[in-house]
Motif scaffolding. Structure first.
Motif, PDB file in Angstrom:
ATOM      1  N   THR A  38      10.347  -1.908  18.543  1.00  0.00           N
ATOM      2  CA  THR A  38       9.642  -2.969  19.244  1.00  0.00           C
ATOM      3  C   THR A  38       8.187  -2.576  19.382  1.00  0.00           C
ATOM      4  N   THR A  39       7.346  -3.575  19.347  1.00  0.00           N
ATOM      5  CA  THR A  39       5.915  -3.367  19.522  1.00  0.00           C
ATOM      6  C   THR A  39       5.474  -4.195  20.717  1.00  0.00           C
ATOM      7  N   VAL A  40       4.820  -3.550  21.654  1.00  0.00           N
ATOM      8  CA  VAL A  40       4.322  -4.240  22.837  1.00  0.00           C
ATOM      9  C   VAL A  40       2.806  -4.115  22.845  1.00  0.00           C
ATOM     10  N   VAL A  41       2.150  -5.243  23.039  1.00  0.00           N
ATOM     11  CA  VAL A  41       0.687  -5.278  23.106  1.00  0.00           C
ATOM     12  C   VAL A  41       0.311  -5.740  24.507  1.00  0.00           C
ATOM     13  N   SER A  42      -0.625  -5.035  25.118  1.00  0.00           N
ATOM     14  CA  SER A  42      -1.058  -5.416  26.462  1.00  0.00           C
ATOM     15  C   SER A  42      -1.702  -6.810  26.410  1.00  0.00           C
ATOM     16  N   PRO A  43      -1.715  -7.518  27.533  1.00  0.00           N
ATOM     17  CA  PRO A  43      -2.269  -8.877  27.540  1.00  0.00           C
ATOM     18  C   PRO A  43      -3.710  -8.953  27.034  1.00  0.00           C
ATOM     19  N   ASP A  44      -4.493  -7.920  27.297  1.00  0.00           N
ATOM     20  CA  ASP A  44      -5.881  -7.936  26.825  1.00  0.00           C
ATOM     21  C   ASP A  44      -6.021  -7.362  25.411  1.00  0.00           C
ATOM     22  N   ARG A  45      -4.897  -6.992  24.781  1.00  0.00           N
ATOM     23  CA  ARG A  45      -4.820  -6.494  23.412  1.00  0.00           C
ATOM     24  C   ARG A  45      -5.526  -5.142  23.217  1.00  0.00           C
ATOM     25  N   SER A  46      -5.733  -4.408  24.283  1.00  0.00           N
ATOM     26  CA  SER A  46      -6.410  -3.118  24.174  1.00  0.00           C
ATOM     27  C   SER A  46      -5.446  -1.964  23.932  1.00  0.00           C
ATOM     28  N   VAL A  47      -4.152  -2.164  24.265  1.00  0.00           N
ATOM     29  CA  VAL A  47      -3.146  -1.104  24.130  1.00  0.00           C
ATOM     30  C   VAL A  47      -1.949  -1.663  23.369  1.00  0.00           C
ATOM     31  N   ALA A  85       7.625  -1.425  26.601  1.00  0.00           N
ATOM     32  CA  ALA A  85       8.153  -1.025  25.284  1.00  0.00           C
ATOM     33  C   ALA A  85       9.449  -0.240  25.428  1.00  0.00           C
ATOM     34  N   VAL A  86       9.515   0.636  26.408  1.00  0.00           N
ATOM     35  CA  VAL A  86      10.735   1.415  26.637  1.00  0.00           C
ATOM     36  C   VAL A  86      11.888   0.493  27.008  1.00  0.00           C
ATOM     37  N   ALA A  87      11.632  -0.465  27.893  1.00  0.00           N
ATOM     38  CA  ALA A  87      12.686  -1.411  28.296  1.00  0.00           C
ATOM     39  C   ALA A  87      13.152  -2.230  27.088  1.00  0.00           C
ATOM     40  N   ALA A  88      12.221  -2.703  26.278  1.00  0.00           N
ATOM     41  CA  ALA A  88      12.592  -3.480  25.093  1.00  0.00           C
ATOM     42  C   ALA A  88      13.358  -2.613  24.097  1.00  0.00           C
ATOM     43  N   GLY A  89      12.940  -1.363  23.945  1.00  0.00           N
ATOM     44  CA  GLY A  89      13.636  -0.448  23.047  1.00  0.00           C
ATOM     45  C   GLY A  89      15.053  -0.163  23.506  1.00  0.00           C
ATOM     46  N   ARG A  90      15.237  -0.058  24.785  1.00  0.00           N
ATOM     47  CA  ARG A  90      16.593   0.164  25.323  1.00  0.00           C
ATOM     48  C   ARG A  90      17.480  -1.047  25.068  1.00  0.00           C
ATOM     49  N   ARG A  91      16.894  -2.224  25.170  1.00  0.00           N
ATOM     50  CA  ARG A  91      17.674  -3.434  24.868  1.00  0.00           C
ATOM     51  C   ARG A  91      18.086  -3.432  23.394  1.00  0.00           C
ATOM     52  N   LEU A  92      17.195  -2.966  22.516  1.00  0.00           N
ATOM     53  CA  LEU A  92      17.521  -2.878  21.085  1.00  0.00           C
ATOM     54  C   LEU A  92      18.692  -1.940  20.852  1.00  0.00           C
ATOM     55  N   ALA A  93      18.755  -0.868  21.637  1.00  0.00           N
ATOM     56  CA  ALA A  93      19.808   0.127  21.442  1.00  0.00           C
ATOM     57  C   ALA A  93      21.184  -0.447  21.734  1.00  0.00           C
TER      58      ALA A  93
END
Length: 125
Positions: A38-47, A85-93
């Motif tokens: 999973t890829t998570v982008v911060s709302p301001d797209r900086s991270v 990202a960690v939460a989304a990755g855990r859901r993927l697992a």
């Protein structure tokens, strides 16, 4: 078989093993690249944070714009993106994964008794 012929055969075997390992590594890398992540982008797209199944963070990327933030704001943005990202990755697992192919057993080295017939190649000079 002479010592030179045996040495050449051993070198051929080793080269084949290297080629087999290289092919297997390329297959594994392709699997990793296409695996669930999973890829998570911060709302301001900086991270941007990449996490694999299970929530393992594999990469954190900062855009040049991230440097305009003060340390506290940047820290909070990174932490929030990592948590998401960690939460989304855990859901993927917890999603069903395709079965992995069983690994092939390594081939054994040839012995002189394996090949009684001489080769007719450029290496058999």
């Amino acid at each position: 078989m002479s010592d030179n012929a045996q040495l050449i055969e051993e070198m051929r075997w080793q080269l084949k093993q290297i080629e087999d390992r290289k092919a297997e590594n390329q297959r594994l890398l392709a699997g990793i690249a296409s695996s669930n992540h999973t890829t998570v982008v911060s709302p301001d797209r900086s991270v941007t944070v990449l996490a694999g199944a299970g929530g393992v963070v594999s990469e954190v990327r900062l855009a040049p714009e991230a440097m305009r933030f003060d340390a506290v704001t940047l820290s909070r943005t990174i932490t929030a993106a990592i948590r998401e990202a960690v939460a989304a990755g855990r859901r993927l697992a917890h999603q069903p994964q395709p079965q992995a192919q069983p690994q092939k057993q390594p081939r054994r080295r040839p012995t002189p008794a394996d090949d009684d017939e001489p080769y007719d190649t450029v290496f058999d000079v």
